[in-house]
Design a protein around this motif. Sequence first.
Motif, PDB file in Angstrom:
ATOM      1  N   ARG A 162       3.279   6.573  -5.197  1.00 35.67           N
ATOM      2  CA  ARG A 162       3.090   6.937  -6.596  1.00 35.67           C
ATOM      3  C   ARG A 162       1.896   7.873  -6.788  1.00 35.67           C
ATOM      4  O   ARG A 162       1.866   8.662  -7.718  1.00 35.67           O
ATOM      5  N   GLU A 163       0.885   7.749  -5.917  1.00 35.46           N
ATOM      6  CA  GLU A 163      -0.330   8.555  -6.064  1.00 35.46           C
ATOM      7  C   GLU A 163      -0.355   9.764  -5.129  1.00 35.46           C
ATOM      8  O   GLU A 163      -1.347  10.476  -5.066  1.00 35.46           O
ATOM      9  N   GLU A 198       3.779   1.593  -1.363  1.00 33.24           N
ATOM     10  CA  GLU A 198       4.305   1.772  -2.724  1.00 33.24           C
ATOM     11  C   GLU A 198       3.281   2.470  -3.623  1.00 33.24           C
ATOM     12  O   GLU A 198       3.609   3.344  -4.422  1.00 33.24           O
ATOM     13  N   ILE A 199       2.012   2.047  -3.499  1.00 30.91           N
ATOM     14  CA  ILE A 199       0.955   2.674  -4.307  1.00 30.91           C
ATOM     15  C   ILE A 199       0.744   4.125  -3.868  1.00 30.91           C
ATOM     16  O   ILE A 199       0.616   5.036  -4.698  1.00 30.91           O
ATOM     17  N   TYR A 242      -5.664  -1.012 -10.470  1.00 27.04           N
ATOM     18  CA  TYR A 242      -4.729  -0.778 -11.571  1.00 27.04           C
ATOM     19  C   TYR A 242      -3.335  -1.288 -11.228  1.00 27.04           C
ATOM     20  O   TYR A 242      -2.722  -2.031 -12.006  1.00 27.04           O
ATOM     21  N   TYR A 243      -2.824  -0.890 -10.044  1.00 33.85           N
ATOM     22  CA  TYR A 243      -1.465  -1.291  -9.680  1.00 33.85           C
ATOM     23  C   TYR A 243      -1.367  -2.795  -9.419  1.00 33.85           C
ATOM     24  O   TYR A 243      -0.421  -3.448  -9.869  1.00 33.85           O
ATOM     25  N   LYS A 287      -7.473   2.822  -8.538  1.00 33.31           N
ATOM     26  CA  LYS A 287      -6.010   2.873  -8.550  1.00 33.31           C
ATOM     27  C   LYS A 287      -5.414   1.606  -7.927  1.00 33.31           C
ATOM     28  O   LYS A 287      -4.413   1.071  -8.421  1.00 33.31           O
ATOM     29  N   ILE A 288      -6.004   1.135  -6.829  1.00 35.59           N
ATOM     30  CA  ILE A 288      -5.543  -0.118  -6.207  1.00 35.59           C
ATOM     31  C   ILE A 288      -5.629  -1.250  -7.225  1.00 35.59           C
ATOM     32  O   ILE A 288      -4.696  -2.040  -7.391  1.00 35.59           O
ATOM     33  N   TRP A 342       1.026  -5.066 -11.660  1.00 34.33           N
ATOM     34  CA  TRP A 342       2.202  -5.593 -10.957  1.00 34.33           C
ATOM     35  C   TRP A 342       2.208  -7.115 -10.909  1.00 34.33           C
ATOM     36  O   TRP A 342       3.261  -7.740 -10.909  1.00 34.33           O
ATOM     37  N   SER A 354       8.169  -6.259 -10.497  1.00 38.74           N
ATOM     38  CA  SER A 354       7.378  -5.200  -9.868  1.00 38.74           C
ATOM     39  C   SER A 354       7.565  -5.198  -8.346  1.00 38.74           C
ATOM     40  O   SER A 354       8.059  -6.176  -7.761  1.00 38.74           O
ATOM     41  N   LEU A 360       0.829  -1.207   0.000  1.00 34.12           N
ATOM     42  CA  LEU A 360       0.000   0.000   0.000  1.00 34.12           C
ATOM     43  C   LEU A 360       0.865   1.259   0.000  1.00 34.12           C
ATOM     44  O   LEU A 360       0.558   2.246  -0.674  1.00 34.12           O
ATOM     45  N   TYR A 384       5.352  -5.697  -6.276  1.00 33.16           N
ATOM     46  CA  TYR A 384       4.543  -6.796  -5.714  1.00 33.16           C
ATOM     47  C   TYR A 384       5.424  -8.017  -5.435  1.00 33.16           C
ATOM     48  O   TYR A 384       5.411  -8.578  -4.335  1.00 33.16           O
TER      49      TYR A 384
END
Length: 673
Positions: free
Chosen positions: A53-54, A49-50, A213-214, A210-211, A218, A224, A47, A226
């Motif tokens: 990026r956001e 990492e996401i 998408y990543y 967004k969750i 990944w 990635s 989380l 992940y």
Amino acid sequence: MKKIFLVIIILFSLSIYSQKLIVGLYDNKPLTYIDDNQYSGFAVDLLKEIAKREHWNLEFKYDTFFNLINEIYSNKIDLIIALGKNKERENFILYPKEPFFTNWGVIYSNKKIDSILDLNNKKIAVLKGDIYNNEITNLIQKMELNVEFIEFNSYDDVLKNVYNNNCDAGVVNRIYSGNTYNLYKTPIVFSPIEVYYGFSKKTKKEIIDKIDYYLKSWKFDENSPYYTLFNKYILKDSIPNWIKNLLIFLPVIAITFFASALIYYLSFKKTLSQLIIKNTKLDEYISELSSVNEELEENYNEIENLNFKLVQLMKMISNLKISNPLDIFYQDLLRTAIILIPEADYGSIIYINSKNNKWKFLSSYGHNFELLKNIEYAAGHIPTNEKIRIINHNIVENERIEMDEKSYELLKKASKPIKQTMIYEINLNIDEWINFCLDIDVNSDKSFSDESKELLEIFGNLAKAFWIEKMAYENIKNSYTKLSNKLAFIADEYDDITGKHIYRVSKYSKFIAEKLNLDPILIDEISTYAPLHDIGKILVDKSILLKKDELSEKEWEEMKKHTIYGAKILEEDYFKTARNIALYHHEKFDGSGYPYGLKGDNIPIEAQIVALADVYDALRTDRPYKKGYSHEITVEIILKGDNRTKPEHFNPKILKIFETYHESFKNIFDSFL
């Protein structure tokens, strides 16, 4: 001064564009835990990492699992990390489409327990509010065992109370890596579930998207974050302790031995050659042990990979319903095959009729399915026997010789560039085939392995079995439906001399169902089975059905039983929707209907729909005992009521659709004149 102003602008911009999320986490190592006042774990770092990026601002709240569940239900926090899904939770929690992990329950005990039957008359510790709490309770109830469940606030408390003999066994998840107090890990595992990030109902959709998408991107990229975090937390904690301990002490053993060898060398020169030989043998042993250790680790990772594949297959098979449309089943089947066969990038499933030289794409993955659906000409190779073939070049070019120019251009435009294709040609009957195709991207350095061929054979056999069962199911259902429609037609003739009432009700009902945006499968079933709503009248005394005068109380009670008679006629499982329509279409939204006086959404939606459709057509239609009303008068009766019909009888949403689109009802009625 300019620098200070610039800093203020930057801070202000960050405050505008950063999204603050209050994140609930609990003790569930290695997915989520706290260590040295640092929030860590596979799911936590993923989380982070996401969020990085956001530009999300994460505020963590550490508490018991049960308290966090209550807080997300009341929208006091934004999400919980590591959460299973069930129907109750979905009423209060929003889930992404993509899970981040698959897990299942396992039982620890203070004495050796090897079967779930050994839990009879035992005390079992469970985590309060845990999904495995519900799952093991249901399992125990099904097996009719006598078990006392005791709830605790953490997995650590669960296992600690087993260790202290307050309980006989405890339920945690499979990969829990907290202190297990040297308890016996039983072979009892149950209820594989997918683990998600769970969001409160107030969460914006774009955050959840967004969750998804990543996670989705990944998972398909081995480099990635992940997989980096998966290797750090999951695989690391999955290596058995005895191997870890062995690796720790190997250097000590080696140093001790070489020190001893030196002493012996100085003290006993005569045995030097023998010591050298022994030392060489020991080096070989250590090298061999390291190789064994590496092999064990590779085997363990392979078992984990196989477990993941098995869970995915079990999940797909558990969702398999013979009533599902073919395209939905084959889309799920193809998607699962792409996930589990590592070399595959794209794929398609094609139905071939060799008798009339026709193709039909049932599903595709990666390619443009909308374009592929327009290709009907059976190009290229027509199968003659079941086999798996591998084509080591672009299969699209392979089909060019046999295809007309238009079909070839469509196939070329719709297809991704392909390096290698593996095709399982599956024979359904003498003229019908299914081609199950998996493709490797032109830029990939992979090739299909023998293991992948074996997996494709499994998926192909599933595709064949479903087709055969589906065709048999459809034949039986169609035969039964035709027979039921004929019976319904006979029953309706007592009231409707034209025999068109049941078909108009079908049209009205389908129109309403579409405006409600119901599932396409349910819309089709409502359209098909609405004509059967009065099939039970076939069992009602004909003299009552044909009576022109008002029915006596006794006759009216007998007439009302046609709903129950209809349900008995349609009691087969695949007629569930038809049965609901026949049994409940005279129930009213305010609870004043029959046969059971159900109220509101306790009445199945299909019956609510047919109820309004039936009333509209009955008011419009001439019957032996009355003249039909005009459309305008019928609309006024339904929307405002009369001495028999009230607007409260109908679902307000359905009534609103009727009020908005009543002219469409008139058009349907007029089309049968």
